[in-house]
Motif scaffolding. Sequence first.
Motif, mmCIF file in Angstrom:
data_model
loop_
_atom_site.group_PDB
_atom_site.id
_atom_site.type_symbol
_atom_site.label_atom_id
_atom_site.label_comp_id
_atom_site.label_asym_id
_atom_site.label_seq_id
_atom_site.Cartn_x
_atom_site.Cartn_y
_atom_site.Cartn_z
ATOM 1 N N ASP A 92 7.458 12.728 -9.760
ATOM 2 C CA ASP A 92 8.170 13.706 -10.583
ATOM 3 C C ASP A 92 7.301 14.905 -10.963
ATOM 4 O O ASP A 92 7.811 15.935 -11.396
ATOM 5 N N LYS A 93 5.988 14.790 -10.741
ATOM 6 C CA LYS A 93 5.073 15.881 -11.064
ATOM 7 C C LYS A 93 4.804 16.776 -9.858
ATOM 8 O O LYS A 93 4.023 17.715 -9.942
ATOM 9 N N ARG A 158 12.551 1.097 -10.806
ATOM 10 C CA ARG A 158 13.743 1.950 -10.876
ATOM 11 C C ARG A 158 14.826 1.307 -11.735
ATOM 12 O O ARG A 158 15.452 1.970 -12.567
ATOM 13 N N GLN A 167 12.658 8.347 -17.912
ATOM 14 C CA GLN A 167 12.444 9.172 -16.724
ATOM 15 C C GLN A 167 11.351 8.546 -15.879
ATOM 16 O O GLN A 167 10.481 7.863 -16.385
#
Length: 168
Positions: A92-93, A158, A167
């Motif tokens: 996500d980064k 997940r 998140q």
Amino acid sequence: MDAGLLLLRIALAALLLGHAGQKSLGWFRGSGLEGTASMFHNLGFRPARPMVVAASLSETAGAALVLLGAATPLGAAVVVGTMTVAAAANADKGLWAHHGGYEVALVYALIGAALGFTGPGAYSVDALLGQARPAAWVGAGAVALGLAAAAPVLLRRRALLRRTGAQG
């Protein structure tokens, strides 16, 4: 070529051992077991403390096999699997490490995969056993095994993140 493969194996193994030491022992300005467990918990890897131990042991085992050039396809699979999980944790980064991305884990996984295809070279335990140059399907199998091993960890994470609304 054999000297280059040896150098690549030594570099990857040293970096993986350092990575494991940061997690479990707090070496090289790492967080150690408790600090890393807190981070793993926040990233959705639970139970966090056993997951840190599993990650550290996997990195150490993969590093040892790669360093020795022993059961290199298995070592490659361990590196690919462990680093796939590490990369997913930072996906996500974005890619680049200076933003906390997955660049480093991706590079380690790709080097592991490449060694699965090339084999360890002449300066290895595998060479002593006549296994220094595997067939292409062996490398593909190592990558597939690594990805298959990562899948349950990532699917569990997940599901947990979905359940908690976090998140990641």
